[in-house]
Design a protein around this motif. Structure first.
Motif, PDB file in Angstrom:
ATOM      1  N   TRP A  53       0.853  -1.178   0.000  1.00 26.50           N
ATOM      2  CA  TRP A  53       0.000   0.000   0.000  1.00 26.50           C
ATOM      3  C   TRP A  53       0.901   1.243   0.000  1.00 26.50           C
ATOM      4  CZ3 TRP A  53      -5.119  -0.049  -0.666  1.00 26.50           C
ATOM      5  CH2 TRP A  53      -5.833  -1.207  -0.354  1.00 26.50           C
ATOM      6  N   HIS A  54       0.493   2.268  -0.743  1.00 23.42           N
ATOM      7  CA  HIS A  54       1.294   3.484  -0.789  1.00 23.42           C
ATOM      8  C   HIS A  54       0.461   4.620  -1.358  1.00 23.42           C
ATOM      9  CE1 HIS A  54       1.654   1.780  -4.842  1.00 23.42           C
ATOM     10  NE2 HIS A  54       1.946   3.008  -5.277  1.00 23.42           N
ATOM     11  N   SER A  55       1.007   5.821  -1.286  1.00 24.94           N
ATOM     12  CA  SER A  55       0.413   6.975  -1.963  1.00 24.94           C
ATOM     13  C   SER A  55       1.541   7.811  -2.541  1.00 24.94           C
ATOM     14  CB  SER A  55      -0.442   7.804  -0.994  1.00 24.94           C
ATOM     15  OG  SER A  55       0.366   8.360   0.024  1.00 24.94           O
ATOM     16  N   HIS A  56       1.154   8.672  -3.470  1.00 21.43           N
ATOM     17  CA  HIS A  56       2.130   9.532  -4.131  1.00 21.43           C
ATOM     18  C   HIS A  56       1.817  10.987  -3.789  1.00 21.43           C
ATOM     19  CE1 HIS A  56       3.456   6.057  -6.438  1.00 21.43           C
ATOM     20  NE2 HIS A  56       2.178   5.767  -6.600  1.00 21.43           N
ATOM     21  N   THR A  57       2.829  11.688  -3.345  1.00 23.54           N
ATOM     22  CA  THR A  57       2.645  13.068  -2.879  1.00 23.54           C
ATOM     23  C   THR A  57       1.981  13.946  -3.941  1.00 23.54           C
ATOM     24  OG1 THR A  57       4.570  12.844  -1.467  1.00 23.54           O
ATOM     25  CG2 THR A  57       3.852  15.085  -1.950  1.00 23.54           C
ATOM     26  N   GLY A  58       2.400  13.776  -5.185  1.00 27.81           N
ATOM     27  CA  GLY A  58       1.847  14.587  -6.264  1.00 27.81           C
ATOM     28  C   GLY A  58       1.019  13.799  -7.253  1.00 27.81           C
ATOM     29  N   GLY A  59       0.694  12.549  -6.915  1.00 27.57           N
ATOM     30  CA  GLY A  59      -0.059  11.692  -7.823  1.00 27.57           C
ATOM     31  C   GLY A  59       0.839  10.839  -8.694  1.00 27.57           C
ATOM     32  N   GLN A  60       0.197   9.961  -9.479  1.00 26.08           N
ATOM     33  CA  GLN A  60       0.967   9.039 -10.327  1.00 26.08           C
ATOM     34  C   GLN A  60       0.171   8.702 -11.587  1.00 26.08           C
ATOM     35  OE1 GLN A  60       1.392   4.825  -9.168  1.00 26.08           O
ATOM     36  NE2 GLN A  60       3.602   5.059  -9.471  1.00 26.08           N
ATOM     37  N   ILE A  61       0.873   8.656 -12.699  1.00 28.88           N
ATOM     38  CA  ILE A  61       0.299   8.172 -13.961  1.00 28.88           C
ATOM     39  C   ILE A  61       0.932   6.817 -14.254  1.00 28.88           C
ATOM     40  CG2 ILE A  61       0.130   8.558 -16.447  1.00 28.88           C
ATOM     41  CD1 ILE A  61       0.508  11.610 -15.713  1.00 28.88           C
ATOM     42  N   LEU A  62       0.093   5.810 -14.495  1.00 32.39           N
ATOM     43  CA  LEU A  62       0.574   4.500 -14.912  1.00 32.39           C
ATOM     44  C   LEU A  62       0.138   4.253 -16.349  1.00 32.39           C
ATOM     45  CD1 LEU A  62      -0.310   2.261 -11.821  1.00 32.39           C
ATOM     46  CD2 LEU A  62       1.871   3.362 -12.354  1.00 32.39           C
ATOM     47  N   ILE A  63       1.070   3.833 -17.173  1.00 34.38           N
ATOM     48  CA  ILE A  63       0.778   3.438 -18.555  1.00 34.38           C
ATOM     49  C   ILE A  63       1.106   1.954 -18.647  1.00 34.38           C
ATOM     50  CG2 ILE A  63       1.298   3.822 -20.989  1.00 34.38           C
ATOM     51  CD1 ILE A  63       2.421   6.611 -20.105  1.00 34.38           C
ATOM     52  N   VAL A  64       0.085   1.126 -18.785  1.00 40.35           N
ATOM     53  CA  VAL A  64       0.313  -0.320 -18.821  1.00 40.35           C
ATOM     54  C   VAL A  64       0.798  -0.696 -20.215  1.00 40.35           C
ATOM     55  CG1 VAL A  64      -0.668  -2.593 -18.412  1.00 40.35           C
ATOM     56  CG2 VAL A  64      -1.522  -0.618 -17.121  1.00 40.35           C
ATOM     57  N   THR A  65       1.985  -1.262 -20.280  1.00 39.19           N
ATOM     58  CA  THR A  65       2.609  -1.529 -21.573  1.00 39.19           C
ATOM     59  C   THR A  65       2.608  -3.004 -21.948  1.00 39.19           C
ATOM     60  OG1 THR A  65       4.764  -1.573 -20.473  1.00 39.19           O
ATOM     61  CG2 THR A  65       4.097   0.508 -21.479  1.00 39.19           C
ATOM     62  N   VAL A  87      -3.739   4.891 -15.992  1.00 39.76           N
ATOM     63  CA  VAL A  87      -4.376   5.142 -14.704  1.00 39.76           C
ATOM     64  C   VAL A  87      -3.787   6.407 -14.088  1.00 39.76           C
ATOM     65  CG1 VAL A  87      -4.844   4.230 -12.401  1.00 39.76           C
ATOM     66  CG2 VAL A  87      -4.577   2.635 -14.332  1.00 39.76           C
ATOM     67  N   TRP A  88      -4.670   7.303 -13.674  1.00 35.14           N
ATOM     68  CA  TRP A  88      -4.244   8.472 -12.891  1.00 35.14           C
ATOM     69  C   TRP A  88      -4.660   8.240 -11.450  1.00 35.14           C
ATOM     70  CZ3 TRP A  88      -1.434  12.314 -11.558  1.00 35.14           C
ATOM     71  CH2 TRP A  88      -1.896  13.296 -10.686  1.00 35.14           C
ATOM     72  N   THR A  89      -3.717   8.283 -10.565  1.00 36.57           N
ATOM     73  CA  THR A  89      -3.992   8.197  -9.133  1.00 36.57           C
ATOM     74  C   THR A  89      -3.708   9.562  -8.526  1.00 36.57           C
ATOM     75  OG1 THR A  89      -3.397   5.863  -9.050  1.00 36.57           O
ATOM     76  CG2 THR A  89      -3.355   7.070  -6.979  1.00 36.57           C
ATOM     77  N   PRO A  90      -4.707  10.203  -7.921  1.00 33.25           N
ATOM     78  CA  PRO A  90      -4.510  11.562  -7.398  1.00 33.25           C
ATOM     79  C   PRO A  90      -3.587  11.592  -6.190  1.00 33.25           C
ATOM     80  CG  PRO A  90      -6.720  10.776  -6.872  1.00 33.25           C
ATOM     81  CD  PRO A  90      -6.089   9.721  -7.750  1.00 33.25           C
ATOM     82  N   PRO A  91      -3.061  12.761  -5.878  1.00 33.18           N
ATOM     83  CA  PRO A  91      -2.156  12.895  -4.737  1.00 33.18           C
ATOM     84  C   PRO A  91      -2.786  12.359  -3.453  1.00 33.18           C
ATOM     85  CG  PRO A  91      -2.169  14.919  -6.028  1.00 33.18           C
ATOM     86  CD  PRO A  91      -3.238  14.037  -6.604  1.00 33.18           C
ATOM     87  N   GLY A  92      -2.017  11.558  -2.735  1.00 28.96           N
ATOM     88  CA  GLY A  92      -2.437  11.111  -1.415  1.00 28.96           C
ATOM     89  C   GLY A  92      -3.365   9.917  -1.387  1.00 28.96           C
ATOM     90  N   GLU A  93      -3.830   9.431  -2.535  1.00 32.87           N
ATOM     91  CA  GLU A  93      -4.759   8.289  -2.542  1.00 32.87           C
ATOM     92  C   GLU A  93      -4.006   6.985  -2.279  1.00 32.87           C
ATOM     93  OE1 GLU A  93      -8.458   7.655  -5.154  1.00 32.87           O
ATOM     94  OE2 GLU A  93      -6.877   6.555  -6.205  1.00 32.87           O
ATOM     95  N   ARG A  94      -4.439   6.266  -1.251  1.00 34.12           N
ATOM     96  CA  ARG A  94      -3.791   4.991  -0.910  1.00 34.12           C
ATOM     97  C   ARG A  94      -4.215   3.924  -1.910  1.00 34.12           C
ATOM     98  NH1 ARG A  94      -2.656   3.652   4.797  1.00 34.12           N
ATOM     99  NH2 ARG A  94      -3.660   1.700   4.265  1.00 34.12           N
ATOM    100  N   HIS A  95      -3.251   3.160  -2.402  1.00 29.78           N
ATOM    101  CA  HIS A  95      -3.546   2.151  -3.431  1.00 29.78           C
ATOM    102  C   HIS A  95      -2.385   1.168  -3.524  1.00 29.78           C
ATOM    103  CE1 HIS A  95      -0.863   4.950  -5.467  1.00 29.78           C
ATOM    104  NE2 HIS A  95      -0.656   4.025  -6.397  1.00 29.78           N
ATOM    105  N   TRP A  96      -2.622   0.125  -4.318  1.00 26.88           N
ATOM    106  CA  TRP A  96      -1.531  -0.788  -4.673  1.00 26.88           C
ATOM    107  C   TRP A  96      -1.735  -1.237  -6.116  1.00 26.88           C
ATOM    108  CZ3 TRP A  96      -3.274  -5.520  -6.247  1.00 26.88           C
ATOM    109  CH2 TRP A  96      -4.477  -5.996  -5.737  1.00 26.88           C
ATOM    110  N   HIS A  97      -0.672  -1.762  -6.746  1.00 24.49           N
ATOM    111  CA  HIS A  97      -0.784  -2.306  -8.092  1.00 24.49           C
ATOM    112  C   HIS A  97       0.189  -3.447  -8.264  1.00 24.49           C
ATOM    113  CE1 HIS A  97       2.050   1.240  -8.957  1.00 24.49           C
ATOM    114  NE2 HIS A  97       1.207   1.797  -8.124  1.00 24.49           N
ATOM    115  N   GLY A  98      -0.136  -4.366  -9.204  1.00 26.86           N
ATOM    116  CA  GLY A  98       0.736  -5.502  -9.422  1.00 26.86           C
ATOM    117  C   GLY A  98       0.226  -6.393 -10.531  1.00 26.86           C
TER     118      GLY A  98
END
Ligand code: MN
Length: 135
Positions: A53-65, A87-98
């Motif tokens: 689990w984590h969050s990004h201070t300024g958000g995160q863009i994921l491009i699935v390749t 996927v755009w994850t807004p700043p501070g949103e707790r999430h995980w990916h895998g």
């Protein structure tokens, strides 16, 4: 302005992610981290592997390749992501990916600002979405 040239084989080694990942995941740094903590990496998750689990201070863009994986925001069901999805994850949103339990997933992750790492994703939370076969 700073131009980062394309993949050089030795100056930016692929790193096996350990402390904040479950299972085996490999990160290829595409750009050196900026002074503000921004990073761009291509991350490949082997089956069963995922972030903590984590969050990004300024958000995160994921491009699935490549491949097929799962992503989950806290309080929501996991969702399937596959090659071509963004996927755009807004700043501070707790999430995980895998990856999923049976497939790899590779994404380019553009993380804005530092990442705030939290606890491991438990097996009961690491599961297919209820509508996995419909998506
Ligand atoms: Mn993330």
């Amino acid at each position: 302005m700073h131009i980062v040239r394309g993949r050089a084989p030795e100056d930016r080694p692929t790193k096996k992610r350990t402390k904040t990942f479950t299972g085996e995941a490999w990160a290829d740094p595409l750009m050196p981290q900026t002074a503000d903590g921004d990073t761009i990496s291509s991350v490949t998750f082997t089956p069963g592997s995922r972030t903590y689990w984590h969050s990004h201070t300024g958000g995160q863009i994921l491009i699935v390749t490549a491949g097929l994986g799962w992503i989950c925001a806290e309080g929501s069901q996991p969702e399937v992501i596959r090659a071509g999805d963004i996927v755009w994850t807004p700043p501070g949103e707790r999430h995980w990916h895998g990856g999923t339990r049976t497939t790899i997933m590779t994404h380019v992750g553009i993380s804005i600002g530092p990442t705030n790492w939290l606890e491991e994703v438990e097996d009961e939370d690491y599961q297919a979405p209820p509508s996995a076969h419909a998506t």
